[in-house]
Motif scaffolding. Sequence first.
Motif: not given
Length: 130
Positions: A39-45, A59-67, A81-83, A87-90
């Motif tokens: 939640h904190d990282e999504v809010t900051a972005y 996130p959905t509809e994103s591409e991986r870039v350096l860092n 959705q990110q949460v 949780l599923e990935a964990f």
Amino acid sequence: MPLLTILDETASGNVLHRLELEIAQETLTVRELITRRVHDEVTAYNERQSGTFQGLIQPTESERVLNGYQLRPRKLIDAEQQVYKALEAFQQNGFFVLVNDRQAESLDEDVWLGAGATASFVKLTPLVGG
């Protein structure tokens, strides 16, 4: 309010990203820790809505870039959705969590987050080949 240091690390111990989270209570479940972090990282972005998203889960509809991850076109990220994805990935061993150098085993496990506590999120890289 105590600060929790969160580190994103590689399996070999290299720190990729560092952030600090204000925590009101000394114990949380692993589920609550992951939820607060995401939640904190999504809010900051979403507030700045520029640059790369340096988060736990792509996130959905994103591409991986350096860092991080680059969203095209720029748009708000859905925190819930990110949460859910985190949780599923964990649960599917996409990453593991070390709190004060002790590995968390389940989402419902209580962890101590008092003064000086650290939480390391270690993403696992799938092996290629057969």
